[in-house]
Design a protein around this motif. Structure first.
Motif, PDB file in Angstrom:
ATOM      1  N   PRO A   1      -3.479  -5.499  20.161  1.00  0.00           N
ATOM      2  CA  PRO A   1      -4.119  -4.865  18.999  1.00  0.00           C
ATOM      3  C   PRO A   1      -3.144  -4.478  17.901  1.00  0.00           C
ATOM      4  O   PRO A   1      -3.450  -4.617  16.715  1.00  0.00           O
ATOM      5  N   HIS A   2      -1.968  -3.972  18.289  1.00  0.00           N
ATOM      6  CA  HIS A   2      -1.047  -3.510  17.251  1.00  0.00           C
ATOM      7  C   HIS A   2      -0.540  -4.666  16.407  1.00  0.00           C
ATOM      8  O   HIS A   2      -0.282  -4.507  15.212  1.00  0.00           O
ATOM      9  N   ARG A   3      -0.415  -5.863  16.972  1.00  0.00           N
ATOM     10  CA  ARG A   3       0.059  -7.009  16.195  1.00  0.00           C
ATOM     11  C   ARG A   3      -0.942  -7.369  15.100  1.00  0.00           C
ATOM     12  O   ARG A   3      -0.574  -7.571  13.941  1.00  0.00           O
ATOM     13  N   LEU A   4      -2.200  -7.449  15.459  1.00  0.00           N
ATOM     14  CA  LEU A   4      -3.239  -7.812  14.497  1.00  0.00           C
ATOM     15  C   LEU A   4      -3.366  -6.766  13.399  1.00  0.00           C
ATOM     16  O   LEU A   4      -3.356  -7.083  12.198  1.00  0.00           O
ATOM     17  N   CYS A   5      -3.485  -5.514  13.793  1.00  0.00           N
ATOM     18  CA  CYS A   5      -3.728  -4.445  12.814  1.00  0.00           C
ATOM     19  C   CYS A   5      -2.503  -4.180  11.943  1.00  0.00           C
ATOM     20  O   CYS A   5      -2.626  -3.989  10.727  1.00  0.00           O
ATOM     21  N   PHE A   6      -1.317  -4.159  12.548  1.00  0.00           N
ATOM     22  CA  PHE A   6      -0.104  -3.906  11.775  1.00  0.00           C
ATOM     23  C   PHE A   6       0.159  -5.026  10.781  1.00  0.00           C
ATOM     24  O   PHE A   6       0.638  -4.775   9.664  1.00  0.00           O
ATOM     25  N   ALA A   7      -0.124  -6.267  11.167  1.00  0.00           N
ATOM     26  CA  ALA A   7       0.102  -7.386  10.250  1.00  0.00           C
ATOM     27  C   ALA A   7      -0.812  -7.278   9.028  1.00  0.00           C
ATOM     28  O   ALA A   7      -0.376  -7.456   7.885  1.00  0.00           O
ATOM     29  N   ALA A   8      -2.092  -6.983   9.254  1.00  0.00           N
ATOM     30  CA  ALA A   8      -3.024  -6.821   8.134  1.00  0.00           C
ATOM     31  C   ALA A   8      -2.632  -5.630   7.265  1.00  0.00           C
ATOM     32  O   ALA A   8      -2.676  -5.701   6.028  1.00  0.00           O
ATOM     33  N   ALA A   9      -2.223  -4.538   7.906  1.00  0.00           N
ATOM     34  CA  ALA A   9      -1.834  -3.347   7.155  1.00  0.00           C
ATOM     35  C   ALA A   9      -0.578  -3.601   6.331  1.00  0.00           C
ATOM     36  O   ALA A   9      -0.495  -3.176   5.168  1.00  0.00           O
ATOM     37  N   GLY A  10       0.404  -4.280   6.910  1.00  0.00           N
ATOM     38  CA  GLY A  10       1.644  -4.542   6.195  1.00  0.00           C
ATOM     39  C   GLY A  10       1.419  -5.406   4.966  1.00  0.00           C
ATOM     40  O   GLY A  10       2.030  -5.185   3.907  1.00  0.00           O
ATOM     41  N   LEU A  11       0.542  -6.391   5.080  1.00  0.00           N
ATOM     42  CA  LEU A  11       0.237  -7.247   3.938  1.00  0.00           C
ATOM     43  C   LEU A  11      -0.412  -6.431   2.815  1.00  0.00           C
ATOM     44  O   LEU A  11      -0.039  -6.551   1.634  1.00  0.00           O
ATOM     45  N   LEU A  12      -1.361  -5.586   3.180  1.00  0.00           N
ATOM     46  CA  LEU A  12      -2.036  -4.765   2.174  1.00  0.00           C
ATOM     47  C   LEU A  12      -1.083  -3.731   1.573  1.00  0.00           C
ATOM     48  O   LEU A  12      -1.135  -3.449   0.363  1.00  0.00           O
ATOM     49  N   LEU A  13      -0.191  -3.178   2.379  1.00  0.00           N
ATOM     50  CA  LEU A  13       0.797  -2.217   1.878  1.00  0.00           C
ATOM     51  C   LEU A  13       1.700  -2.867   0.840  1.00  0.00           C
ATOM     52  O   LEU A  13       1.984  -2.289  -0.219  1.00  0.00           O
ATOM     53  N   ALA A  14       2.169  -4.083   1.113  1.00  0.00           N
ATOM     54  CA  ALA A  14       3.038  -4.776   0.170  1.00  0.00           C
ATOM     55  C   ALA A  14       2.306  -5.071  -1.135  1.00  0.00           C
ATOM     56  O   ALA A  14       2.846  -4.862  -2.237  1.00  0.00           O
TER      57      ALA A  14
ATOM     58  N   PHE B   1      -4.084   0.595   3.486  1.00  0.00           N
ATOM     59  CA  PHE B   1      -3.269   0.186   4.634  1.00  0.00           C
ATOM     60  C   PHE B   1      -3.235   1.217   5.750  1.00  0.00           C
ATOM     61  O   PHE B   1      -3.077   0.867   6.925  1.00  0.00           O
ATOM     62  N   LEU B   2      -3.397   2.503   5.428  1.00  0.00           N
ATOM     63  CA  LEU B   2      -3.256   3.538   6.462  1.00  0.00           C
ATOM     64  C   LEU B   2      -4.269   3.395   7.596  1.00  0.00           C
ATOM     65  O   LEU B   2      -3.898   3.497   8.782  1.00  0.00           O
ATOM     66  N   PRO B   3      -5.574   3.184   7.340  1.00  0.00           N
ATOM     67  CA  PRO B   3      -6.508   3.031   8.457  1.00  0.00           C
ATOM     68  C   PRO B   3      -6.152   1.861   9.375  1.00  0.00           C
ATOM     69  O   PRO B   3      -6.328   1.957  10.592  1.00  0.00           O
ATOM     70  N   LEU B   4      -5.647   0.773   8.822  1.00  0.00           N
ATOM     71  CA  LEU B   4      -5.278  -0.370   9.659  1.00  0.00           C
ATOM     72  C   LEU B   4      -4.079  -0.046  10.527  1.00  0.00           C
ATOM     73  O   LEU B   4      -4.013  -0.451  11.701  1.00  0.00           O
ATOM     74  N   TYR B   5      -3.103   0.668   9.975  1.00  0.00           N
ATOM     75  CA  TYR B   5      -1.972   1.101  10.810  1.00  0.00           C
ATOM     76  C   TYR B   5      -2.463   2.053  11.902  1.00  0.00           C
ATOM     77  O   TYR B   5      -2.011   1.990  13.055  1.00  0.00           O
ATOM     78  N   MET B   6      -3.382   2.951  11.549  1.00  0.00           N
ATOM     79  CA  MET B   6      -3.929   3.870  12.548  1.00  0.00           C
ATOM     80  C   MET B   6      -4.635   3.104  13.659  1.00  0.00           C
ATOM     81  O   MET B   6      -4.501   3.444  14.843  1.00  0.00           O
ATOM     82  N   ALA B   7      -5.406   2.083  13.287  1.00  0.00           N
ATOM     83  CA  ALA B   7      -6.125   1.307  14.300  1.00  0.00           C
ATOM     84  C   ALA B   7      -5.154   0.647  15.260  1.00  0.00           C
ATOM     85  O   ALA B   7      -5.372   0.648  16.483  1.00  0.00           O
ATOM     86  N   GLY B   8      -4.075   0.066  14.738  1.00  0.00           N
ATOM     87  CA  GLY B   8      -3.089  -0.547  15.612  1.00  0.00           C
ATOM     88  C   GLY B   8      -2.484   0.437  16.581  1.00  0.00           C
ATOM     89  O   GLY B   8      -2.271   0.138  17.762  1.00  0.00           O
TER      90      GLY B   8
END
Length: 413
Positions: free
Chosen positions: A8-21, A57-64
């Motif tokens: 789960p952390h791989r999927l959510c962190f990747a989406a969050a990192g893209l949105l953060l950038a 991006f924060l909710p996606l990082y939280m989900a991961g």
């Protein structure tokens, strides 16, 4: 894509990192671009900025984090990442539509925000299913986080309705609601569960006092008929909680020091919380700059949440990527860059005369730190994992043992 679906952390962190950038570079481009570049946007840039930085991006990082550490807290089997793919995809696609609609058409952005709200609500339901299936003795932290996540879903829905109807006041209310009722409680509950800085006996009361004081100030600020004595009372409460946090941090530092880079990074995030509350209390004093309340907000969002985000996400990503040292020299350098960005942004609010210089500087430092960090963590996420998911719930400061700081929680050092 198969690698991202390993956990789960791989999927959510990747989406969050893209949105953060994207959010960081986009905000820098707006500030550094020619004046009036966004004057004809369908959605005001300040509204776009507030929504992206609190609900992006924060909710996606939280989900991961939650779907990695949560199952261990609750003593239930972890959900496979494929169970999270649909809601994460709905959130990602929704933000693409939001970003495309903000300059062009507000109702288009509203449709995207509705997709974001639906995706996050689906993730909340999955988290609730884990909580219902749990027979663990201690479910308080997970329950508090789930309640805060529900507030986040409400803030997303409010933003979608506000975008669709053009209600500026509701759009102004969505980011503060998300920050005080969603982001802060999630970070505070997770920190109380996993970090050693909260006292063993009074830590729960301190964590609750932080959330109540910040939210109380936000409510009084939004409630126009609030009487002066009520505002003064909230300011005194904020000042008291800030002092409580400062004394707690000082006592912990005096007893244990900062035995590793990761502990120092986590401790810095904890200290920023005291700064944010102190600035929030000071905003009620006469004679201070009008931007003091905005300084408090950015101290919380950039200083506190940003610092803990880098430390916690780096720890989980590095651990599952087979790296024994999470806080290496490069991570520390990016962390210090983030601190400079937070200081510059707070100073821009407190020193309006220099704001035209400090605000773009803060945006540039933030974009440099967070975009580089996102790319670096993204490369780790695409590498083969070597650690089981069960290890993810361990204390984030575990690489610096603190034998004298024993607690009853198995997640702490």
């Amino acid at each position: 894509m198969r690698r991202l679906l390993d956990a789960p952390h791989r999927l959510c962190f990747a989406a969050a990192g893209l949105l953060l950038a994207v959010a960081s570079l986009g905000w820098l481009a707006l500030l550094a671009g020619p004046p009036g570049i966004a004057s004809h946007w369908a959605v005001a840039p300040r509204h776009a900025h507030g929504l992206l930085m609190t609900l992006g991006f924060l909710p996606l990082y939280m989900a991961g984090f939650l779907f990695t550490a949560g199952p261990r807290w609750l003593q239930v089997p972890a959900l496979p990442a494929r169970r999270l793919l649909a809601p994460v995809a709905a959130m990602g696609a929704g933000w693409v539509v939001v970003l495309a609609g903000m300059p062009l058409e507000a109702t288009f952005a509203a449709a995207g925000m509705a997709s974001v709200a639906a995706g996050w609500s689906s993730l909340c339901l999955r988290l609730a299913s884990l909580l219902c299936a749990s027979r663990a003795a201690d479910k308080a932290h997970a329950a508090a986080i789930l309640a805060a996540c529900s507030v986040g879903a409400a803030a997303m829905a409010l933003a979608a309705v506000a975008l669709a109807t053009g209600h500026a006041a509701a759009l102004d209310a969505a980011p503060p609601l998300a920050l005080g009722g969603f982001v802060l409680p999630v970070f505070t509950a997770a920190s109380h569960r996993m970090l050693p800085f909260f006292p063993r006996r009074s830590g729960g009361w301190l964590a609750a006092a932080v959330v109540v004081a910040w939210c109380g100030d936000a409510v009084v600020g939004a409630w126009r008929p609030a009487t002066p004595w009520l505002a003064d009372g909230v300011a005194l409460a904020e000042a008291g909680v800030a002092a409580w946090l400062a004394v707690t941090a000082w006592r912990w530092w005096r007893r244990h020091g900062l035995p590793s880079r990761l502990v120092a990074m986590l401790f810095t995030g904890f200290a920023w919380l005291a700064v944010a509350l102190a600035l929030g209390a000071a905003a009620h004093l006469p004679g201070l700059p009008a931007g003091t309340a905005r300084a408090a907000l950015h101290a919380l969002a950039m200083g506190h949440a940003g610092s803990l985000l880098i430390a916690m996400v780096t720890r989980i990503t590095a651990t599952h990527g087979g790296r024994s040292l999470a806080a290496d020299g490069a991570t520390l350098g990016l962390f210090l860059l983030l601190q400079a960005a937070a200081v510059a942004r707070v100073a821009a609010s407190l020193w309006p005369v220099a704001g035209t210089t400090l605000l773009p500087l803060a945006a540039a430092l933030w974009a440099a730190a967070m975009t580089t960090w996102s790319v670096r963590c993204g490369a780790w996420l695409l590498q083969a994992g070597v650690r089981p998911l069960a290890d993810a719930g361990q204390s984030l400061a575990r690489n610096a043992p603190l034998p004298s700081c024993t607690t009853s929680s198995p997640d702490r050092p």
